[in-house]
Design a protein around this motif. Sequence first.
Motif, PDB file in Angstrom:
ATOM      1  N   ILE A  14      32.791  39.536  41.777  1.00 27.92           N
ATOM      2  CA  ILE A  14      33.903  40.491  41.872  1.00 27.92           C
ATOM      3  C   ILE A  14      35.073  39.998  41.030  1.00 27.92           C
ATOM      4  N   VAL A  15      35.723  40.920  40.335  1.00 30.45           N
ATOM      5  CA  VAL A  15      36.960  40.600  39.625  1.00 30.45           C
ATOM      6  C   VAL A  15      38.007  41.602  40.074  1.00 30.45           C
ATOM      7  N   ALA A  16      39.201  41.094  40.420  1.00 30.57           N
ATOM      8  CA  ALA A  16      40.296  41.982  40.820  1.00 30.57           C
ATOM      9  C   ALA A  16      41.495  41.695  39.935  1.00 30.57           C
ATOM     10  N   GLU A 154      32.226  40.661  53.146  1.00 23.23           N
ATOM     11  CA  GLU A 154      33.030  39.451  53.352  1.00 23.23           C
ATOM     12  C   GLU A 154      33.916  39.169  52.140  1.00 23.23           C
ATOM     13  N   ALA A 155      33.337  39.355  50.951  1.00 18.35           N
ATOM     14  CA  ALA A 155      34.094  39.077  49.729  1.00 18.35           C
ATOM     15  C   ALA A 155      35.270  40.044  49.587  1.00 18.35           C
ATOM     16  N   ILE A 156      35.028  41.326  49.857  1.00 14.15           N
ATOM     17  CA  ILE A 156      36.116  42.306  49.743  1.00 14.15           C
ATOM     18  C   ILE A 156      37.193  42.029  50.775  1.00 14.15           C
ATOM     19  N   ASP A 157      36.768  41.571  51.946  1.00 13.91           N
ATOM     20  CA  ASP A 157      37.727  41.190  52.980  1.00 13.91           C
ATOM     21  C   ASP A 157      38.622  40.068  52.463  1.00 13.91           C
ATOM     22  N   LEU A 158      38.021  39.078  51.813  1.00 20.56           N
ATOM     23  CA  LEU A 158      38.795  37.978  51.251  1.00 20.56           C
ATOM     24  C   LEU A 158      39.723  38.480  50.149  1.00 20.56           C
ATOM     25  N   VAL A 159      39.213  39.353  49.283  1.00 17.32           N
ATOM     26  CA  VAL A 159      40.038  39.928  48.213  1.00 17.32           C
ATOM     27  C   VAL A 159      41.240  40.652  48.816  1.00 17.32           C
ATOM     28  N   ASP A 160      41.022  41.415  49.879  1.00 11.73           N
ATOM     29  CA  ASP A 160      42.128  42.129  50.528  1.00 11.73           C
ATOM     30  C   ASP A 160      43.143  41.161  51.130  1.00 11.73           C
ATOM     31  N   LYS A 161      42.644  40.065  51.698  1.00  8.47           N
ATOM     32  CA  LYS A 161      43.562  39.051  52.244  1.00  8.47           C
ATOM     33  C   LYS A 161      44.438  38.486  51.127  1.00  8.47           C
ATOM     34  N   ILE A 179      39.719  46.719  41.822  1.00  8.60           N
ATOM     35  CA  ILE A 179      38.638  45.760  42.088  1.00  8.60           C
ATOM     36  C   ILE A 179      37.371  46.276  41.441  1.00  8.60           C
ATOM     37  N   LYS A 180      36.708  45.416  40.658  1.00  3.72           N
ATOM     38  CA  LYS A 180      35.436  45.814  40.051  1.00  3.72           C
ATOM     39  C   LYS A 180      34.369  44.807  40.448  1.00  3.72           C
TER      40      LYS A 180
END
Lengths: 204, 249
Positions: A14-16, A154-161, A179-180
């Motif tokens: 994931i890259v944001a 889980e990864a998107i949750d971390l990105v949102d945090k 987010i891509k």
Amino acid sequence: MESVFGLVGKDFAIVAADSSAVHSILVHKTNEDKIMLLDSHKLMGASGETGDRAQFTEYIQKNVALYQFRNGIPLTTAAAANFTRGELATALRKNPYMVNIIMAGYDKDVGPSLYFIDYIASLHKLDKAAFGYGSYFALSMMDRHYRNDMTVEEAIDLVDKIIMEIRSRLVVAPPNFVIKIVDKDGAREYAWRESIKDAPVPAA
Amino acid sequence: MARYDRAITVFSPDGHLFQVEYALEAVRKGNAAVGVRGTDTIVLAVEKKSTPKLQDSRSVRKIVNLDNHIALACAGLKADARVLINRARIECQSHKLTVEDPVTVEYITRYIAGLQQKYTQSGGVRPFGLSTLIIGFDPYTSVPSLYQTDPSGTFSAWKANATGRNSNSIREFLEKNYKETSGQETVKLAMRALLEVVESGGKNLEVAVMTKDHGLHQLEEAEIDAIVAEIEAEKAAAEAAKKAPPKET
């Protein structure tokens, strides 16, 4: 002011990036897409000088496409990252590109991978990386919460945090993020995280 | 160094450029190539001369992609073709980089033809010994196009054309039998034209079909064999019909 970060999950990466385009004290737009799709299975998130960012990432994208036409098969993520670093290195002592890059890709034999390439042409293959003032918060959050083999949720949750930390703790925090994601099915946009949306102009 | 800028391509007293004409001879000795334009499909078919048993035929591709929406086939010197194709591929990407738009078929044809012309008017070089057939769909209008270039650097658009060995007979066949076609009919027309001069069979033909939605699709040997079988069946039926009429009154 610009933040770009990324991480590798179980079989995806994931890259944001934030989506503000700023000139001095003026915000030109809040929905600038700074993560370019290099080809079907590669993403390149870039931050830095606006003109250099657009020019350099498009140049890399067209060269990646040319390689595929010339050779009949796409570049591997590692090859694309090394090519990009090489271009930055060659220009460095003449006319440097002020662009920081996080490149993510999926190769069938290797799986997902992430590369950190900074504007003075350092190259590192990593599981998690970040650029900009936001990196102070992103790297701390990832050090605390990142695990190998995270699922997409889980990864998107971390990105949102991370986005929450950047928004609340950075004095001139970018309001919106894109987010891509890249996995075996290809590279694509995953989501936008918008706290400011352009209001539609009322009809006359 | 002064010796190397003497032009190789110079006018003859009666106005010919012999080097260019000799290059056209080289083209006439090359493998036959046919291009047919349909309403929604464009087809390129190229003769495959007998492949040596030990050669890996996948490494000898005669129909190539220049971009997602443009393909090229040629007749003549294959080594010269590699150089032209490489330059064209670079130009396709360069055009996209500078103007944010894919090339039109006419643009890239003009570029390739311009390149071929340059080599007829420069010192110390010889012309490219090949003619190309370029097909594609224009990016926004979706208009299908077929163009041909030759060693002199001229180019023009065609509904159907052939180049290389026996191109005159193939072109005659096309002039007699051409009509607006689409889809599979276009493929069959191109293959029927090529089969006039080439031994039939999937091993002797390389066929590629371009559509707006799916880009270039190279047909497998099995697919080619199937269509050849259809063509032969149609031919046989037409022959039988010709012999049958006296019974109808």
